[in-house]
Scaffold this active site. Structure first.
Site, mmCIF file in Angstrom:
data_model
loop_
_atom_site.group_PDB
_atom_site.id
_atom_site.type_symbol
_atom_site.label_atom_id
_atom_site.label_comp_id
_atom_site.label_asym_id
_atom_site.label_seq_id
_atom_site.Cartn_x
_atom_site.Cartn_y
_atom_site.Cartn_z
ATOM 1 N N ARG A 132 53.499 40.346 46.948
ATOM 2 C CA ARG A 132 54.128 41.721 47.296
ATOM 3 C C ARG A 132 55.493 41.770 47.073
ATOM 4 N NH1 ARG A 132 49.174 41.283 49.975
ATOM 5 N NH2 ARG A 132 48.338 43.341 50.672
ATOM 6 N N ARG A 157 34.977 41.266 39.001
ATOM 7 C CA ARG A 157 35.637 41.902 40.284
ATOM 8 C C ARG A 157 35.631 43.525 40.132
ATOM 9 N NH1 ARG A 157 39.825 38.025 42.966
ATOM 10 N NH2 ARG A 157 39.106 39.097 44.836
ATOM 11 N N GLN A 187 43.033 45.771 49.030
ATOM 12 C CA GLN A 187 43.868 45.775 47.883
ATOM 13 C C GLN A 187 43.977 46.986 47.175
ATOM 14 O OE1 GLN A 187 42.770 42.241 45.622
ATOM 15 N NE2 GLN A 187 43.754 40.760 47.078
ATOM 16 N N GLU A 231 39.179 36.472 54.283
ATOM 17 C CA GLU A 231 39.465 35.339 53.868
ATOM 18 C C GLU A 231 39.316 34.279 54.686
ATOM 19 O OE1 GLU A 231 44.311 35.385 54.265
ATOM 20 O OE2 GLU A 231 43.352 37.288 53.677
ATOM 21 N N LYS A 250 45.118 27.325 43.116
ATOM 22 C CA LYS A 250 45.696 28.858 43.128
ATOM 23 C C LYS A 250 46.389 29.030 44.016
ATOM 24 C CE LYS A 250 42.829 33.138 44.336
ATOM 25 N NZ LYS A 250 43.368 33.934 43.214
#
Length: 434
Positions: free
Chosen positions: A28, A125, A173, A315, A415
């Site tokens: 962000r 996705r 998101q 998550e 990642k």
């Protein structure tokens, strides 16, 4: 690619760790810095694949990122720009949801054209919600294989903006992506959510707070509605706090071994949903304390089962599931049906991998039921990571208690956690290769 042998320590895990910066805050901050068009700096940005994908995407759009360790600098520029004619700017989304959902709204304000693509699973996705919303707001998007998925080519602005109603129940998101660039739309943007309850609301709160820090006016006083007024995004320097979802993996090491682990620099206040791991760990029987050194979790002699709703912090599900697989009672994880659309179908992946070790996991419509069973590592079948960093770390957690657990792709942890095997080994006092 060789399998990684998850280390099993001889006793309780005890130690202190520093955790890389938050992926969510970092990407962000990077996007807002680029949208400002001014001199801006982001410090504490972790040297991870997700960070590199975002800086690569922004550089492709003319906001060239100069990365030095964990500091990313942007020089002043005249606005984002894509390519021209048959040579569009190329954005590689990899498997980063923040890149594939946040950058298209920004690219809609650019001049020229941009082509988006990513890893094979990224093409599966959910993307239709954000792409459909952008079309309604005046952006031009042409799918090269599927109008609602990667890859696609997008033509630059200006973007009219205005009001749009979406169903963001698959991912918060979708809302954040529209809000982050909304100030640069001609009319700003008003996003209404109409659908099932939104997952990961703390991530939207994070977006709103960071927009306000960048001088953008955001109204969020109505339920399921967010309005961003048109105007500039202020150039400023951003400092990234530790990633609390990644920290949960190291705290889990204390919980499952009856040890004691401290995470340095735990923020006093945060919008990260990863903070929700603390009450969950307490339900498992762990003790949470704070001191000048950081936040410490002390594990119990026996893990209790839990019944938790992780809707706002999906998550955390792989980490919580790994702990639950080692508990002495049945656990129920609820509110996480949406994580079927994360880096992989996480519900199916968790169920498959724990079951392969001898565990008992049942998928429900919105979660998992995990019953206590003896687990056994298998030389003939490694724990599958599914190219998903959180699945890989879940295997590492189980390997703390279950000898012989192999993880087929520990490298995918890059990642969000640089050199996870080395950090894990340092905490456990074992060789880096397990």
């Amino acid at each position: 690619m060789s399998n990684w042998s998850a280390p099993t320590p001889d006793g309780p895990v005890t130690g202190t760790v520093s955790v890389p910066g938050s992926k969510s805050v970092t990407n962000r901050a990077l996007l807002l810095a680029a949208l400002s068009g001014g001199d801006a700096r982001v410090t504490g940005a972790p040297a991870t694949r997700d960070t590199a994908l975002m800086t690569g995407a922004l550089s492709a759009l003319g906001a060239v990122a100069d990365t030095d360790g964990e500091t990313v600098r942007f020089a002043a520029h005249d606005g984002l720009r894509g390519g021209s004619g048959d040579r569009p700017a190329e954005v590689d989304c990899g498997l980063a949801g923040t890149v594939m959902r946040f950058v298209p709204p920004a690219a809609a304000t650019a001049t020229g054209t941009t082509r988006f693509d990513g890893d094979p699973w990224a093409r599966k996705r959910p993307m239709g919600t954000v792409l459909g919303a952008l079309r309604e707001l005046g952006a031009r998007i042409d799918g090269t294989t599927d109008a609602d998925a990667l890859p696609f080519v997008q033509s630059g602005g200006p973007v009219r903006g205005g009001e749009v109603t979406i169903d963001a129940s698959a991912s918060s998101q979708f809302v954040s992506g529209l809000l982050l660039s909304g100030a640069l739309f001609e009319r700003g943007v008003t996003v209404h959510h109409d659908g099932k309850p939104l997952p990961s609301l703390p991530h939207i709160a994070m977006t709103v707070a960071m927009l306000r820090t960048a001088g953008v006016t955001v109204h969020d006083d109505e339920p399921n509605t967010w309005r961003v007024e048109p105007g500039p995004v202020a150039a400023r320097d951003w400092a990234v706090e530790p990633d609390l979802s990644n920290a949960s993996v190291f705290l889990a090491a204390a919980a499952v071994t009856g040890g004691r682990v401290t995470v340095r620099d735990w923020p006093a206040e945060t919008t990260q949903p990863g903070v929700d791991v603390l009450p969950v760990l307490e339900r498992f029987g762990a003790t949470v304390t704070r001191s000048a050194d950081g936040l410490t979790v002390t594990g119990p002699d026996r893990l209790s089962g839990v019944d938790v709703d992780l809707h706002d912090a999906g998550e955390l599900a792989p980490t919580v599931a790994a702990i639950a697989a080692l508990a002495g009672d049945t656990s129920r994880l609820r509110g996480i049906g949406h994580i079927r659309g994360h880096e992989t179908d996480r519900l199916a992946a968790i169920a498959n991998e724990i079951t392969a070790l001898g565990g008992s996991v049942t998928e429900t419509e919105d979660g998992l039921v995990i019953e206590p069973k003896p687990l056994t590592g298998r030389a003939d079948r490694p724990w599958g990571a599914y190219a998903d960093h959180r699945m890989a770390t879940a295997g590492a957690i189980i390997g703390l208690v279950v000898p012989g657990v192999l993880v087929d792709d520990v490298g995918c942890t890059a990642k969000t956690i640089p050199d996870f095997p080395g950090r894990w080994a340092a905490l456990l006092g074992t060789p880096g290769n397990g």
